[in-house]
Design a protein around this motif. Structure first.
Motif, PDB file in Angstrom:
ATOM      1  N   ILE A  63       0.718  -1.016   0.009  1.00 45.82           N
ATOM      2  CA  ILE A  63      -0.180   0.099   0.064  1.00 45.82           C
ATOM      3  C   ILE A  63       0.953   1.104  -0.123  1.00 45.82           C
ATOM      4  O   ILE A  63       1.656   1.414   0.766  1.00 45.82           O
ATOM      5  CB  ILE A  63      -0.904   0.059   1.140  1.00 45.82           C
ATOM      6  N   ALA A  64       0.879   2.020  -0.892  1.00 40.76           N
ATOM      7  CA  ALA A  64       1.666   3.487  -1.157  1.00 40.76           C
ATOM      8  C   ALA A  64       0.918   4.324  -1.803  1.00 40.76           C
ATOM      9  O   ALA A  64       0.169   4.112  -2.690  1.00 40.76           O
ATOM     10  CB  ALA A  64       2.702   2.906  -1.859  1.00 40.76           C
ATOM     11  N   PRO A  65       1.289   5.686  -1.660  1.00 41.79           N
ATOM     12  CA  PRO A  65       0.654   6.892  -2.420  1.00 41.79           C
ATOM     13  C   PRO A  65       1.196   6.697  -4.011  1.00 41.79           C
ATOM     14  O   PRO A  65       2.143   5.970  -3.931  1.00 41.79           O
ATOM     15  CB  PRO A  65       1.278   8.163  -1.613  1.00 41.79           C
ATOM     16  N   ARG A  66       0.362   6.894  -4.945  1.00 43.80           N
ATOM     17  CA  ARG A  66       0.567   6.985  -6.100  1.00 43.80           C
ATOM     18  C   ARG A  66       2.039   7.758  -6.739  1.00 43.80           C
ATOM     19  O   ARG A  66       2.777   7.038  -7.531  1.00 43.80           O
ATOM     20  CB  ARG A  66      -0.441   7.523  -6.870  1.00 43.80           C
ATOM     21  N   PHE A  67       2.349   8.621  -5.956  1.00 42.57           N
ATOM     22  CA  PHE A  67       3.626   9.199  -5.988  1.00 42.57           C
ATOM     23  C   PHE A  67       4.754   8.676  -5.692  1.00 42.57           C
ATOM     24  O   PHE A  67       6.020   8.757  -6.240  1.00 42.57           O
ATOM     25  CB  PHE A  67       3.724  10.796  -5.391  1.00 42.57           C
ATOM     26  N   PHE A  68       4.821   7.394  -5.187  1.00 41.67           N
ATOM     27  CA  PHE A  68       5.943   6.434  -4.897  1.00 41.67           C
ATOM     28  C   PHE A  68       6.135   5.760  -6.144  1.00 41.67           C
ATOM     29  O   PHE A  68       7.036   4.819  -6.184  1.00 41.67           O
ATOM     30  CB  PHE A  68       5.694   5.760  -3.708  1.00 41.67           C
ATOM     31  N   ASP A  69       5.295   5.600  -7.111  1.00 45.20           N
ATOM     32  CA  ASP A  69       5.322   4.646  -8.278  1.00 45.20           C
ATOM     33  C   ASP A  69       6.279   5.351  -9.075  1.00 45.20           C
ATOM     34  O   ASP A  69       6.021   5.588 -10.356  1.00 45.20           O
ATOM     35  CB  ASP A  69       3.893   4.683  -8.773  1.00 45.20           C
ATOM     36  N   VAL A  70       7.549   5.265  -8.877  1.00 47.35           N
ATOM     37  CA  VAL A  70       8.661   5.289  -9.861  1.00 47.35           C
ATOM     38  C   VAL A  70       9.727   4.127 -10.020  1.00 47.35           C
ATOM     39  O   VAL A  70       9.470   3.300  -8.852  1.00 47.35           O
ATOM     40  CB  VAL A  70       9.399   6.723  -9.432  1.00 47.35           C
ATOM     41  N   ASP A  71      10.237   4.110 -10.863  1.00 44.65           N
ATOM     42  CA  ASP A  71      11.393   3.052 -11.303  1.00 44.65           C
ATOM     43  C   ASP A  71      11.930   2.645 -10.001  1.00 44.65           C
ATOM     44  O   ASP A  71      12.877   3.445  -9.363  1.00 44.65           O
ATOM     45  CB  ASP A  71      12.153   3.276 -12.255  1.00 44.65           C
ATOM     46  N   GLY A  72      11.927   1.435  -9.353  1.00 45.04           N
ATOM     47  CA  GLY A  72      12.910   0.961  -8.474  1.00 45.04           C
ATOM     48  C   GLY A  72      12.553   1.260  -7.008  1.00 45.04           C
ATOM     49  O   GLY A  72      13.180   0.618  -6.067  1.00 45.04           O
ATOM     50  N   LEU A  73      11.326   1.776  -6.897  1.00 47.70           N
ATOM     51  CA  LEU A  73      11.024   2.428  -5.578  1.00 47.70           C
ATOM     52  C   LEU A  73      10.041   1.243  -4.936  1.00 47.70           C
ATOM     53  O   LEU A  73      10.169   1.170  -3.672  1.00 47.70           O
ATOM     54  CB  LEU A  73      10.332   3.602  -5.690  1.00 47.70           C
ATOM     55  N   THR A  84      -2.647   4.897  -3.007  1.00 45.57           N
ATOM     56  CA  THR A  84      -3.751   5.915  -2.368  1.00 45.57           C
ATOM     57  C   THR A  84      -3.370   7.353  -2.688  1.00 45.57           C
ATOM     58  O   THR A  84      -2.319   7.706  -3.578  1.00 45.57           O
ATOM     59  CB  THR A  84      -3.302   5.892  -0.634  1.00 45.57           C
ATOM     60  N   GLU A  85      -3.973   8.232  -2.494  1.00 48.75           N
ATOM     61  CA  GLU A  85      -3.791   9.752  -2.872  1.00 48.75           C
ATOM     62  C   GLU A  85      -2.860  10.244  -2.101  1.00 48.75           C
ATOM     63  O   GLU A  85      -1.989  11.181  -2.521  1.00 48.75           O
ATOM     64  CB  GLU A  85      -5.112  10.581  -2.729  1.00 48.75           C
ATOM     65  N   ASP A  86      -2.725   9.710  -0.611  1.00 40.76           N
ATOM     66  CA  ASP A  86      -1.750  10.490   0.239  1.00 40.76           C
ATOM     67  C   ASP A  86      -1.147   9.475   1.422  1.00 40.76           C
ATOM     68  O   ASP A  86      -1.867   8.307   1.446  1.00 40.76           O
ATOM     69  CB  ASP A  86      -2.186  11.859   0.822  1.00 40.76           C
ATOM     70  N   MET A  87      -0.492   9.806   2.276  1.00 39.98           N
ATOM     71  CA  MET A  87      -0.062   9.224   3.436  1.00 39.98           C
ATOM     72  C   MET A  87      -1.196   8.780   4.286  1.00 39.98           C
ATOM     73  O   MET A  87      -1.156   7.801   4.881  1.00 39.98           O
ATOM     74  CB  MET A  87       1.200   9.686   3.903  1.00 39.98           C
TER      75      MET A  87
END
Length: 198
Positions: A63-73, A84-87
């Motif tokens: 479960i993580a905010p959409r802004f964490f969806d970057v390569d390798g994270l 999710t939208e936020d923390m």
């Protein structure tokens, strides 16, 4: 059982912490539980997911905010993922979905998650097991802090039933799997009106 594991995402922590995290994940799979975690690919989070993958856990839910969806994270081992939208939304889902919580070694984010869980438990919003995994003495100062809060009457003696300190993953699972919810009222922790809407 859905077990939420909170922990560090740092890539530079000592291997003793990631080794223990991997063991947590392995035990989740071996015991037939589901892992719920922050979805990170590194640190304690990544090691826990790796362990769960190795032991064929029935589900590995990130479960993580959409802004964490970057390569390798984010971990490639998740069988399911909720964005999710936020923390705040992320923490709410952790709390609602999970049946138990293991506080593995972590930093500011892990402390934030722990203290919210403790606050909600003393307000009787939930009555789920909270285990603080004190590996290599990483949470010695937290233990001392909580004891000082009790000593100074910022928390009541009874507050110790809200959480359990352990030193090994095996002890953590023993506590969770044998947990009997304490029959307490919010008034044992706070002098408030129990008719309030929480």
């Amino acid at each position: 059982m859905k077990i939420c594991v909170y922990g560090a995402s740092s890539k530079t922590i000592d291997k003793v912490y990631t080794d223990v995290a991997e063991k947590i994940g392995e035990l989740i799979g071996e015991k037939g539980h589901t892992l719920v975690f922050g979805g990170g690919a590194s640190g304690v989070m990544g090691a826990t997911a790796l362990g769960a993958k190795k032991s064929n856990a029935k589900e590995i839910l990130g479960i993580a905010p959409r802004f964490f969806d970057v390569d390798g994270l984010l971990s490639p081992y998740c069988t399911d993922f909720i964005y999710t939208e936020d923390m705040h939304e992320r923490k709410k889902l952790f709390e609602e979905i999970s049946d138990a919580f293991i506080i593995a070694p972590g930093g500011v984010g892990t402390y934030d998650e722990l203290f919210e869980l403790l606050t909600l438990k003393q307000l009787a919003v939930h009555n789920k097991p909270i285990v603080i995994l004190n590996v290599n003495g990483c949470y010695d100062t937290l233990y001392t802090l909580l004891e000082e809060l009790i000593k100074g009457n910022f928390m009541r003696d009874k507050s110790r039933v809200l959480y359990e300190f352990v030193s090994t993953p095996e002890q953590a699972f023993d506590y969770i799997e044998n947990y009997k919810p304490h029959d307490f009222s919010v008034t044992e922790f706070k002098a408030i009106n129990t008719d309030i809407k929480r």
